[in-house]
Design an enzyme around this catalytic site. Structure first.
Site, PDB file in Angstrom:
ATOM      1  N   TYR A 153      10.366  17.871 -11.232  1.00  0.00           N
ATOM      2  CA  TYR A 153       8.996  17.574 -10.793  1.00  0.00           C
ATOM      3  C   TYR A 153       7.974  17.894 -11.903  1.00  0.00           C
ATOM      4  O   TYR A 153       7.105  17.080 -12.216  1.00  0.00           O
ATOM      5  CB  TYR A 153       8.709  18.397  -9.536  1.00  0.00           C
ATOM      6  N   LYS A 157       5.498  15.332 -13.884  1.00  0.00           N
ATOM      7  CA  LYS A 157       4.040  15.469 -13.860  1.00  0.00           C
ATOM      8  C   LYS A 157       3.474  15.687 -15.267  1.00  0.00           C
ATOM      9  O   LYS A 157       2.394  15.199 -15.592  1.00  0.00           O
ATOM     10  CB  LYS A 157       3.641  16.608 -12.916  1.00  0.00           C
TER      11      LYS A 157
HETATM   12  P1  NAP Z   1       3.463  13.741   0.942  1.00  0.00           P
HETATM   13  O1  NAP Z   1       2.667  14.215   2.107  1.00  0.00           O
HETATM   14  O2  NAP Z   1       4.900  14.098   0.870  1.00  0.00           O
HETATM   15  O3  NAP Z   1       3.284  12.149   0.829  1.00  0.00           O
HETATM   16  C1  NAP Z   1       3.946  11.436  -0.167  1.00  0.00           C
HETATM   17  C2  NAP Z   1       3.551   9.986  -0.117  1.00  0.00           C
HETATM   18  O4  NAP Z   1       4.235   9.314  -1.173  1.00  0.00           O
HETATM   19  C3  NAP Z   1       3.930   9.301   1.185  1.00  0.00           C
HETATM   20  O5  NAP Z   1       2.889   8.446   1.575  1.00  0.00           O
HETATM   21  C4  NAP Z   1       5.163   8.508   0.795  1.00  0.00           C
HETATM   22  O6  NAP Z   1       5.298   7.298   1.533  1.00  0.00           O
HETATM   23  C5  NAP Z   1       4.851   8.151  -0.638  1.00  0.00           C
HETATM   24  N1  NAP Z   1       6.030   7.777  -1.401  1.00  0.00           N
HETATM   25  C6  NAP Z   1       7.123   8.505  -1.700  1.00  0.00           C
HETATM   26  N2  NAP Z   1       7.994   7.786  -2.421  1.00  0.00           N
HETATM   27  C7  NAP Z   1       7.437   6.559  -2.593  1.00  0.00           C
HETATM   28  C8  NAP Z   1       7.832   5.373  -3.248  1.00  0.00           C
HETATM   29  N3  NAP Z   1       9.009   5.296  -3.902  1.00  0.00           N
HETATM   30  N4  NAP Z   1       7.004   4.298  -3.214  1.00  0.00           N
HETATM   31  C9  NAP Z   1       5.821   4.351  -2.565  1.00  0.00           C
HETATM   32  N5  NAP Z   1       5.391   5.453  -1.921  1.00  0.00           N
HETATM   33  C10 NAP Z   1       6.189   6.545  -1.934  1.00  0.00           C
HETATM   34  O7  NAP Z   1       2.853  14.270  -0.440  1.00  0.00           O
HETATM   35  P2  NAP Z   1       1.394  14.823  -0.812  1.00  0.00           P
HETATM   36  O8  NAP Z   1       1.435  16.300  -0.711  1.00  0.00           O
HETATM   37  O9  NAP Z   1       0.342  14.058  -0.105  1.00  0.00           O
HETATM   38  O10 NAP Z   1       1.372  14.484  -2.376  1.00  0.00           O
HETATM   39  C11 NAP Z   1       0.762  13.316  -2.898  1.00  0.00           C
HETATM   40  C12 NAP Z   1       0.774  13.398  -4.419  1.00  0.00           C
HETATM   41  O11 NAP Z   1       0.114  14.597  -4.829  1.00  0.00           O
HETATM   42  C13 NAP Z   1       2.179  13.465  -5.023  1.00  0.00           C
HETATM   43  O12 NAP Z   1       2.207  12.759  -6.241  1.00  0.00           O
HETATM   44  C14 NAP Z   1       2.375  14.926  -5.272  1.00  0.00           C
HETATM   45  O13 NAP Z   1       3.314  15.165  -6.284  1.00  0.00           O
HETATM   46  C15 NAP Z   1       0.972  15.332  -5.680  1.00  0.00           C
HETATM   47  N6  NAP Z   1       0.711  16.751  -5.528  1.00  0.00           N
HETATM   48  C16 NAP Z   1       0.749  17.347  -4.309  1.00  0.00           C
HETATM   49  C17 NAP Z   1       0.497  18.703  -4.212  1.00  0.00           C
HETATM   50  C18 NAP Z   1       0.517  19.431  -2.895  1.00  0.00           C
HETATM   51  O14 NAP Z   1       0.373  20.669  -2.911  1.00  0.00           O
HETATM   52  N7  NAP Z   1       0.641  18.771  -1.762  1.00  0.00           N
HETATM   53  C19 NAP Z   1       0.215  19.455  -5.366  1.00  0.00           C
HETATM   54  C20 NAP Z   1       0.198  18.803  -6.589  1.00  0.00           C
HETATM   55  C21 NAP Z   1       0.420  17.456  -6.668  1.00  0.00           C
HETATM   56  P3  NAP Z   1       6.414   7.089   2.695  1.00  0.00           P
HETATM   57  O15 NAP Z   1       6.142   8.160   3.722  1.00  0.00           O
HETATM   58  O16 NAP Z   1       6.173   5.725   3.175  1.00  0.00           O
HETATM   59  O17 NAP Z   1       7.741   7.305   2.026  1.00  0.00           O
END
Ligand code: NAP
Length: 245
Positions: A153, A157
């Protein structure tokens, strides 16, 4: 943002969902991309439409090069232009390096990093033709600082940060701004799975002493997508409660 078309990848839940709602609130027509969560993507579209905005759901795994090409071609032929791209789709498959499978390493890189390449690769030419565009890539504090248990991961990133700066340099003369947001710990389903002990240890590392909310990231994305940020490119904005200062 009136009449701007925005593609938000992984917008069926979490941070992507809130970015879609916020861009729609600001007047954009939003394409709510998702991979598997069709009903949840439709909920996002319904929420936007019920609030007076415009959106459609679009299934496509961004890790698939040719399917991503087909999606972007379809959006361009249907709407004529795509002005804002938010590369938000992301997954985790955490493990210590000595236990990490090749498959889990590849899967995370393919979704998080190659997913960004795939969308930008197929949309950049159109944005050049339009003589403008905003690209916002969602990185992570893990890509800035590294994080034990997240070799795949954090590498994906950190790769997004390199991709962002390179795209910013390649596309700046064409009026295209490319920036990244590096969130810290944000309350979503991705972090909900962490044990209480890990959550407590995480909060201890955050100067502001709490997890971020999806709105914190979405408002930053909306700012970067707006003309208010027209002189900002190639930057990584840390929205992390002070973790990476
Ligand atoms: P999440 O709740 O797990 O949601 C992930 C989203 O990505 C879902 O809508 C999922 O869609 C979609 N997705 C996964 N694989 C995909 C693919 N191959 N093609 C298209 N869509 C795909 O994650 P989140 O926490 O909102 O995170 C969103 C972003 O922020 C990510 O890039 C994550 O790495 C980054 N981020 C999050 C955090 C945190 O603390 N939450 C911190 C740093 C960075 P489906 O449900 O349809 O599969």
């Amino acid at each position: 943002m009136d009449k701007k078309v925005a593609l938000v990848t992984g917008a069926s839940r979490g941070i992507g969902r809130q970015i879609a709602l916020t861009l729609a609130r600001d007047g954009a027509f939003v394409v709510v991309n998702y991979n598997g969560s069709e009903a949840r993507a439709q909920e996002v579209v319904d929420t936007i439409v019920n609030a007076g905005g415009e959106a459609v759901a679009y299934q496509c795994s961004v890790s698939d090069y040719s399917k991503t090409e087909a999606m972007i071609k379809d959006l361009i032929s249907t709407y004529g232009h795509v002005d804002i791209l938010v590369n938000n789709a992301g997954i985790t498959k955490d493990n210590l390096i000595m236990k990490m499978s090749e498959e889990d390493f590849d899967k995370v890189i393919e979704t998080n990093l190659k997913g960004c390449f795939n969308t930008i690769r197929h949309l950049a030419r159109q944005m050049v033709k339009q003589r403008g565009g905003k690209i916002i890539n969602i990185a992570s504090v893990s890509g800035v600082l590294g994080n034990a248990g997240q070799a795949n991961y954090a590498a994906s990133k950190a790769g997004i940060i390199g991709l962002t700066k390179t795209m910013a340099r390649e596309l700046a003369s064409r009026g295209i701004n490319v920036n990244a947001i590096a969130p810290g710990f944000v309350r979503t389903e991705m972090t909900e799975v962490l044990s209480d002990a890990v959550k407590e240890a995480s909060v201890a590392q955050i100067p502001l002493k709490k997890f971020g909310e999806v709105e914190d990231i979405a408002e930053t994305a909306a700012f970067l997508a707006s003309d208010k940020a027209k002189y900002i490119t190639g930057q990584v904005i840390n929205v992390d409660g002070g973790m990476a200062m």
